[in-house]
Design an enzyme around this catalytic site. Structure first.
Site, PDB file in Angstrom:
ATOM      1  N   ASP A 155       0.818  -1.213   0.000  1.00 49.62           N
ATOM      2  CA  ASP A 155       0.000   0.000   0.000  1.00 49.62           C
ATOM      3  C   ASP A 155       0.853   1.265   0.000  1.00 49.62           C
ATOM      4  O   ASP A 155       2.030   1.247   0.357  1.00 49.62           O
ATOM      5  CB  ASP A 155      -0.883   0.033   1.255  1.00 49.62           C
ATOM      6  CG  ASP A 155      -2.042  -0.945   1.158  1.00 49.62           C
ATOM      7  OD1 ASP A 155      -2.039  -1.798   0.242  1.00 49.62           O
ATOM      8  OD2 ASP A 155      -2.945  -0.856   2.006  1.00 49.62           O
ATOM      9  N   ASP A 156       0.204   2.339  -0.365  1.00 48.52           N
ATOM     10  CA  ASP A 156       0.693   3.730  -0.184  1.00 48.52           C
ATOM     11  C   ASP A 156       1.771   4.178  -1.174  1.00 48.52           C
ATOM     12  O   ASP A 156       2.226   5.305  -1.103  1.00 48.52           O
ATOM     13  CB  ASP A 156       1.199   3.988   1.245  1.00 48.52           C
ATOM     14  CG  ASP A 156       0.102   3.851   2.284  1.00 48.52           C
ATOM     15  OD1 ASP A 156      -1.048   3.571   1.898  1.00 48.52           O
ATOM     16  OD2 ASP A 156       0.388   4.006   3.481  1.00 48.52           O
ATOM     17  N   HIS A 205      -6.043   3.057  -4.219  1.00 51.54           N
ATOM     18  CA  HIS A 205      -5.947   3.289  -2.769  1.00 51.54           C
ATOM     19  C   HIS A 205      -6.206   4.764  -2.445  1.00 51.54           C
ATOM     20  O   HIS A 205      -5.528   5.350  -1.623  1.00 51.54           O
ATOM     21  CB  HIS A 205      -4.549   2.847  -2.295  1.00 51.54           C
ATOM     22  CG  HIS A 205      -4.411   2.732  -0.799  1.00 51.54           C
ATOM     23  ND1 HIS A 205      -5.346   2.131   0.004  1.00 51.54           N
ATOM     24  CD2 HIS A 205      -3.435   3.163   0.047  1.00 51.54           C
ATOM     25  CE1 HIS A 205      -4.942   2.186   1.270  1.00 51.54           C
ATOM     26  NE2 HIS A 205      -3.792   2.821   1.322  1.00 51.54           N
ATOM     27  N   HIS A 209      -5.127   9.592   0.200  1.00 50.43           N
ATOM     28  CA  HIS A 209      -5.132   8.902   1.491  1.00 50.43           C
ATOM     29  C   HIS A 209      -5.902   9.630   2.581  1.00 50.43           C
ATOM     30  O   HIS A 209      -5.495   9.706   3.737  1.00 50.43           O
ATOM     31  CB  HIS A 209      -3.682   8.645   1.939  1.00 50.43           C
ATOM     32  CG  HIS A 209      -3.524   7.320   2.635  1.00 50.43           C
ATOM     33  ND1 HIS A 209      -3.607   7.181   4.007  1.00 50.43           N
ATOM     34  CD2 HIS A 209      -3.301   6.081   2.162  1.00 50.43           C
ATOM     35  CE1 HIS A 209      -3.420   5.908   4.333  1.00 50.43           C
ATOM     36  NE2 HIS A 209      -3.239   5.209   3.219  1.00 50.43           N
ATOM     37  N   HIS A 296       3.948  -2.264   2.944  1.00 54.46           N
ATOM     38  CA  HIS A 296       3.987  -0.935   2.322  1.00 54.46           C
ATOM     39  C   HIS A 296       5.276  -0.802   1.520  1.00 54.46           C
ATOM     40  O   HIS A 296       6.353  -1.050   2.072  1.00 54.46           O
ATOM     41  CB  HIS A 296       3.913   0.168   3.389  1.00 54.46           C
ATOM     42  CG  HIS A 296       2.606   0.174   4.126  1.00 54.46           C
ATOM     43  ND1 HIS A 296       2.338  -0.699   5.155  1.00 54.46           N
ATOM     44  CD2 HIS A 296       1.488   0.918   3.940  1.00 54.46           C
ATOM     45  CE1 HIS A 296       1.095  -0.486   5.585  1.00 54.46           C
ATOM     46  NE2 HIS A 296       0.559   0.500   4.875  1.00 54.46           N
TER      47      HIS A 296
HETATM   48 ZN    ZN Z   1      -2.710   3.228   3.082  1.00 59.93          ZN
END
Ligand code: ZN
Length: 337
Positions: A155-156, A205, A209, A296
């Site tokens: 993620d991210d 995603h 955020h 991540h």
């Molecule tokens: Zn995230």
């Protein structure tokens, strides 16, 4: 009189009826088609420039497409020209390039100053239009639904560490799913295309955020749609998966989203723990057939932890994308019936 003579001369050399005089190159090889049609004006300096331009485009195309021999690539150039007046000739070039990565249409026109024997751009009729879109071709990996599988998710990103994650995955012949943040996509489009080329998957995603429960309906859809669009624009791929930021989303919001909402069942907490061994052990102690592991691609320690995990589990598991995992679940459940 002088002007009239020049016009007559120009008409003679270009010829009213032979104005369409062109040269054509057609080539058809296993993996590409080239079709080039360019004008011959009989103005030597102009013709030299046109030929030079054509040769450059042609060589660039062959160079860029020599690797993509899985699918047909195409270069199509069509040129023509107009006598604007006794001094200027306007040349038009339409260029179309197609490959499994790029579809690009360019409409170019420029002016040649006969008197000065050079190109000029300052008489107000030069225009360049370009449409660029990247095509994504899905990989057709064969899925063995009998083997134990794990879906790694990152993620991210994308970030400066994403390429390292990809290198480790490739080293172990593993695939993963990257839930990316829309606002970062344009800075790492090459990395994302490389991910897709290796059979990995990209999921949405959100755009930046935000905590979704704090957003109204329009803001929520904006976060998702903007990210879908930018991923499509920069990679050619349209995600079908969504992971809410912080894994948090209201029930009422879920029903508004068309994408498959994917959470996880093994959390490495790699954002919290600074030690790659601790992170890897969290994955290793909980991983089992069908696990979705959360990591991540925004920390160096996560890349190191990934290497430990893959090295430990490589023989026992196949590392698949989320879409592959969903397919495997479906295959298994139909086999059980
Ligand atoms: Zn995230």
């Amino acid at each position: 009189m002088k002007k009239l003579c020049l016009i007559i001369f120009l008409l003679l050399i270009s010829g009213c009826t032979v104005k369409e005089k062109t040269k054509t190159i057609i080539e058809y090889e296993n993996n590409y088609v080239v079709s080039i049609n360019y004008p011959i004006t009989n103005i030597k300096k102009l013709d030299n420039k046109i030929v030079k331009y054509i040769n450059k485009e042609y060589n660039d195309f062959k160079k860029n497409n020599s690797n993509y021999n899985l699918e047909l690539s195409e270069l199509n150039i069509n040129g023509s020209y107009d006598i604007v007046n006794d001094r200027y000739v306007k040349v038009y070039i339409e260029k179309y390039v197609y490959s499994n990565k790029v579809e690009n249409f360019q409409n170019i026109s420029f002016n040649f100053d006969i008197k000065k024997n050079k190109f000029v751009n300052d008489i107000g009729i030069t225009e360049i239009k370009e449409k660029k879109c990247i095509k994504y071709t899905p990989s057709n990996k064969i899925i063995n639904s009998n083997k134990k599988v794990i879906a790694l998710t990152f993620d991210d990103g994308p970030s400066i560490y994403t390429e390292s994650v990809l290198n480790v995955l490739n080293e172990y012949n593993a695939r993963a799913t990257f839930f990316v943040i829309g606002s970062k996509v344009k800075y790492y489009s090459d990395t994302l295309i490389n991910l897709l080329d290796s059979g990995n998957e990209i999921g949405n995603h959100t755009y930046n955020h935000k905590l979704l429960s704090k957003l109204n309906d329009d803001e929520l859809l904006n976060q998702i749609n903007k990210t879908q669009e930018i991923i499509k624009e920069y990679t050619g791929f349209t995600p079908t998966l969504f992971r809410p930021s912080y894994g948090s989303i209201k029930k009422s919001q879920k029903s508004m989203i068309d994408l498959n909402i994917i959470l996880w069942n093994v959390d490495t907490l790699d954002w919290k723990y600074k030690n790659s061994k601790v992170i890897a052990n969290r994955a290793l102690s909980k991983a089992k057939d069908g696990s979705i592991i959360l990591m991540h691609d925004t920390h160096k320690r996560s890349v190191e932890a990934l290497e430990i995990v893959l090295n430990e589990l490589k023989g026992e598991y196949e590392f698949v994308t989320i879409s592959e995992l969903l397919k495997i679940r479906m295959l298994r459940s139909t086999n059980e019936e």
